[in-house]
Design a protein around this motif. Structure first.
Motif, short mmCIF file in Angstrom:
data_model
loop_
_atom_site.label_atom_id
_atom_site.label_comp_id
_atom_site.label_asym_id
_atom_site.label_seq_id
_atom_site.Cartn_x
_atom_site.Cartn_y
_atom_site.Cartn_z
N THR C 71 0.85 -1.19 0.00
CA THR C 71 0.00 0.00 0.00
C THR C 71 0.88 1.23 0.00
OG1 THR C 71 -1.61 -1.24 1.27
CG2 THR C 71 -1.93 1.14 1.14
N HIS C 73 0.91 5.09 0.54
CA HIS C 73 0.15 6.22 1.06
C HIS C 73 0.73 7.49 0.44
CE1 HIS C 73 -1.81 3.64 4.08
NE2 HIS C 73 -0.68 2.95 4.00
N LYS C 92 -2.88 5.07 -2.80
CA LYS C 92 -3.87 6.01 -2.27
C LYS C 92 -3.96 7.29 -3.11
CE LYS C 92 -5.05 3.63 1.39
NZ LYS C 92 -6.45 3.17 1.56
N GLU C 111 -6.51 4.69 -6.15
CA GLU C 111 -7.62 5.48 -5.59
C GLU C 111 -7.73 6.84 -6.26
OE1 GLU C 111 -7.96 5.21 -1.37
OE2 GLU C 111 -8.14 3.03 -1.53
#
Lengths: 298, 441, 228
Positions: C71, C73, C92, C111
């Motif tokens: 992931t 960020h 993200k 995202e």
């Protein structure tokens, strides 16, 4: 093949930091272009004054003596700021042409890197961080700056082959990519009396824009036109006295990232170049669309 | 009085020769450009136009049996933790499973093992047969990334990033429907029976500045162990080699226009790229200008046939050569013993190049199981090993005759040229003169 | 939980530690600090671990991933999760060119927006982009699914093979041999599953249109010469 950085300040409060910010951005692009580096810095322009950036390939050049000799040719004064192999002369705008002609006559080996009211251009062979240090980029102030690190493709690794290329008064261009029709273009430009100093494809692009602007187009229109006439892969960043532009070819393979906040517009070949900018975490960050001219003006 | 009207002998055009006429008719009838395998067939300036001077009075030759002439070569000494050690300066060029049968790939591995050299995968990934039978295997990393996966990447002994090949610099791969069998389709994640097109650029980088970052990724994934080669077609060898070095290659492979392909347009094979002979000196010059000659190794391929070619390529500055077409011939490709079958295909032994059609009677360039089993991998491997050893002996013979105790000590000054063209391209003097055309301008 | 600070630890050390992880190890949660746009972060992992990267990464983050959940960020540069085999990569922020290029399996969730050539030559990966994607996306896409909640740029699915493309917003233009196709029940189910697995709620499969290959370039035909 190269790395490009550019910073166009909207907030005057950042102007004292322009050189420091640009220098940090340039340092991140060393691997993309280890052969040479260069940058154009747009400082405060003073009414009625012009700047001329000179470069000498011989280290023993006596710039102060040259400045003195030039003063004898004109009625005004010549202010000299020397940085390593480069020197910026400041003179009255109406005496610029006289000065240029006199430089050619008095010091034929000295090259004019750029002229204008605000622009100063520095470029040299060497690792980008070393080049930036040599010219003390960190301490420079101004409104906008464009920097370049070069991995030479087909033309020689020389100071003249380094970017930025000056396209006319207060104009400059840096390029990442490889043009595939620059030889033919060079011949048609030569036919129209435009002389080029290197075999570099990027210089052809710069000269092309100058040629279009001489025909009466503004920079934006000249960039639009280049989409029809230039073949190959390119990302351009261009500077003018008050403006800052970005253009990618229609295929748009060469990397380009733009960031904008209330304080600045920034360009990097990679996001890495932008990481240290103030407020980057909340900036609008995007990749320029293919065949689209982006232009900011103050 | 009547005059006898002497008949004129019918004259065919040199411009519109029989082959050209047949091509026009073929294009008009089929509506497709000619696609074929192999490399350039036209006559090109080649190694045959160079001769070795040999030792005599001013230099002394080495004795054939006692005085050793070494042939080993180490590839990938610049950055890789585990460079490749080969016994001979001749490697097997990249050829894909898909283009070749599984048996042919196995035979290449067997032959290379016996001779102490490496083989190379191709567009389509690594097969277990291939890995199993190749002691030293170079894994090609291609624009299509067919069959590419990190497990095979880690199983490889070196990684070859293919930017281009001599038969088609600037072009992508091509495999026609006839050869997309179930297994090939599965390996390439393609529907069966379609004409597969491969991209000409890599999908996730463009240019040497991006390639440098791609190489970083590959090194990180393989923990900096494996040598990374960059293979380029013979286009602009000086710039291409210099940029490969700047991008971070351990080894540069330059493939001249005689280098073969599984399939591409005839017009591409015959009209794009530079002859192998013309590529070597600019490539070596680039390495020398960067202070990298012998530090970044140079492999030359495209039309290498015998030990003399090997010795000449090394004398011009290469560290090793690669063979593809010649290796297939050693396995049994285009064997006159199969003449009747070649005739049935409308061709003749020595001219068969429709490798993409998959009907190779020798069982090499085919995916037809029946045809493929015709090739005895063990026997064919032995034949390849014999051939590689003969070539090595030949190159050693020449190196000894020139007074060298290692084939890498051959130098351009050991050569002269028979033609002005070869003299200019190889940058060695025309025989009997001290004239190197094109120098000193 | 090991936390590796890339401003003090060399990249090579991070990647080698991640490669050394074997099946069944206890260190299953990793954190990477100060990536500052560095390239090749967390590449070539083959272990069921999860790695949280705090900040923007450069080229090829999560490249050739197997099993791991990575992931980011922040934003990611070119070629994020390129040639992924399995596992999951979540970004993200926005991603640059070539996201999920040649991916063979696993799931990439973006995202923000993706730039050009998203899913180029994809070979089985599932890519879900909550924002929009740039030009030439899904070029030569072989198989797998690309789901876009926003818009698609120019020449979507040029020279596409059997990959399935689902776009909720506008498509600026379709590439050669890419056409809109009927959304059948099986596709709605597939889409439902993809949305659910990428943690997207409040969006209905019926809001999407499906695009795929017209299969007219599968075999050479001189009358298609304009497309070649």
């Amino acid at each position: 093949m190269c790395g490009i950085v550019g910073l166009f300040l909207k907030n005057e409060a950042l102007e004292p930091q322009l050189g420091a910010l640009t220098s940090a951005m340039l340092a991140t692009m060393c691997e993309r272009g280890p052969d040479s580096a260069g940058f154009a810095v747009y400082g405060q322009s003073l009414d009625g004054e012009a700047k001329i950036t000179l470069q000498s390939s011989s280290p023993e050049i006596d710039f102060p003596a040259l400045a003195k000799a030039l003063e004898n040719e004109i009625t005004g004064t010549v202010k000299l700021t020397q940085r390593a192999t480069h020197a910026v002369l400041t003179c009255r705008r109406d005496e610029l042409d006289t000065i240029r002609a006199a430089v050619r006559r008095l010091a034929p080996s000295v090259r004019v890197m750029g002229v204008g009211e605000a622009i100063e251009i520095y470029k040299e062979v060497g690792y980008p961080t070393a080049v930036a240090e040599r010219f003390e980029l960190k301490g420079m102030k101004g409104t906008h700056a464009i920097g370049h690190t070069r991995m030479a493709t087909e033309s020689a690794v020389t100071t003249l082959g380094a970017h930025p290329f000056s396209t006319g008064p207060d104009q400059c261009l840096v390029h990442n990519g490889s043009l595939s029709n620059h030889n033919n273009l060079r011949r048609s430009l030569a036919h129209d009396g435009i002389q080029l100093e290197t075999q570099n494809d990027s210089e052809v692009a710069a000269a092309y824009l100058t040629w279009r602007m001489k025909q009466g187009l503004d920079l934006g229109q000249a960039l639009e036109k280049s989409l029809d006439d230039l073949d190959g892969f390119f990302t351009f960043v261009v500077g003018t006295k008050n403006g800052f532009g970005v253009l990618r070819d229609p295929i748009a393979c060469k990397p380009a990232v733009l960031a904008e906040t209330d304080d600045y517009v920034a360009f990097g070949s990679e996001y890495r170049a932008l990481v240290g900018l103030p407020g980057i975490d909340t900036a609008k960050v995007w990749e320029p669309e293919p065949a689209t001219v982006y232009f900011w003006e103050r | 009085m009547s005059y006898h009207n002497p008949p004129t002998t019918p004259r065919k055009s040199a411009t519109f020769d029989d082959y050209t006429l047949s091509e026009i008719r073929r294009a008009a009838t089929t509506g497709i450009y000619d696609i074929r395998g192999a490399g350039a067939k036209r006559k090109l300036p080649h190694f045959d136009d160079l001769l070795f001077l040999g030792a005599s009075m001013s230099r002394y030759p080495l004795e054939g049996y006692r005085e050793k002439c070494s042939t080993e070569v180490v590839l990938g000494t610049r950055f890789a933790k585990k460079p490749i050690h080969l016994k001979i300066p001749i490697t097997i060029a990249g050829m894909s499973f898909g283009a070749l049968s599984g048996n042919a790939k196995e035979a290449l591995g067997r032959g290379a093992n016996i001779a102490g050299t490496s083989t190379t995968t191709g567009d389509g990934g690594m097969t277990p047969e291939e890995r199993g039978h190749s002691k030293t295997l170079v894994y090609q990393y291609l624009p299509s990334r067919y069959g590419m996966n990190p497990d095979d990447l880690r199983k490889a002994d070196a990684i070859e990033i293919v930017v281009g090949q001599g038969a088609k610099p600037g072009g992508g791969g091509m495999l026609l429907g006839q050869k997309i069998s179930d297994r090939v389709a599965e390996m390439r994640t393609l529907p069966k029976g379609i004409d597969q097109r491969s991209a000409c650029r890599h999908p996730d980088w463009t240019g040497p500045d991006d390639l440098e970052i791609k190489i970083l990724e590959l090194r990180e994934i393989t923990d900096w162990e494996k040598p990374i080669y960059i293979k380029v077609g013979g286009a602009r060898p000086y710039y291409d080699v210099a940029l490969a070095v700047k991008a971070g290659a351990d080894v540069v492979v330059v493939d001249g226009m005689q280098g073969g392909t599984a399939a591409t347009q005839e017009v591409f094979i015959e009209h794009v790229g530079q002859p192998t002979l013309a590529c070597i000196r600019p490539a070596v010059q680039a390495l020398q200008d960067l202070g990298m000659h012998r530090k970044v190794q140079l492999i030359v391929s495209g039309g290498i046939r015998n030990g003399a070619d090997v010795a000449k390529a090394l004398a011009l500055g290469a560290d090793a050569v690669a063979i593809g077409s010649a290796a297939l011939v050693a396995l049994g490709d285009n064997d006159p013993a199969l003449e009747s079958e070649y005739q049935a295909l409308g061709t003749t032994a020595g001219a068969y190049d429709d490798w993409h059609e998959g009907r190779d009677p020798a069982g090499i360039t085919t995916q037809d199981p029946k045809l493929a089993t015709r090739l005895d991998a063990e026997l064919a491997g032995r034949r390849l090993a014999n051939y590689l050893k003969v070539m090595t002996l030949e190159a050693q013979t020449i190196a000894r005759a020139c007074g060298h105790n290692h084939v890498h000590n051959l130098e351009p000054e050991d050569l002269c040229a028979l033609t002005i063209e070869a003299a200019a391209m190889a940058r060695v003097p025309l025989a009997g003169t001290s004239w190197i055309p094109g120098q000193g301008l | 939980m090991p936390a590796i600070d890339l401003s003090t630890t060399p990249l090579r050390e991070l990647n080698q530690s991640l490669h050394a992880l074997a099946e069944g190890n206890n260190e299953t949660e990793w954190e990477v600090l100060n990536p500052d746009g560095r390239h090749a972060v967390a590449v070539g992992i083959d272990a069921p671990v999860s790695i949280d990267i705090r900040g923007p990464v450069g080229y090829y983050c999560g490249g050739m991933n197997k099993q791991a959940t990575v992931t980011v960020h922040g934003s990611a540069g070119p070629g994020v999760a390129e040639n992924m085999m399995s596992g999951k990569v979540v970004i993200k922020g926005d991603v640059s060119q070539y996201a999920g290029a040649t991916g063979r399996g696993g799931m990439l969730v973006v995202e923000g927006n993706a730039a050009s050539r998203c899913g180029i030559s994809m070979k089985g990966i599932d890519i879900v982009v909550k924002g929009s994607i740039g030009h030439m996306s899904a070029f030569m896409a072989q198989t797998g699914n690309l789901v876009v909640l926003g818009d698609a740029g120019d020449a979507l699915g040029d020279s596409i093979y059997e990959a399935r493309l689902f776009v909720r917003g506008n498509v600026q233009s379709l590439g050669a041999d890419c056409v809109e196709k009927e959304m059948r029940d099986e596709h709605l189910e597939l889409l439902e599953d993809l949305l659910q697995r990428s943690g997207i709620t409040g969006v209905k499969p019926s809001e999407f249109r499906r695009y795929g290959s017209a299969r007219k370039l599968y075999n050479f035909n001189i009358d298609n010469a304009d497309a070649y």
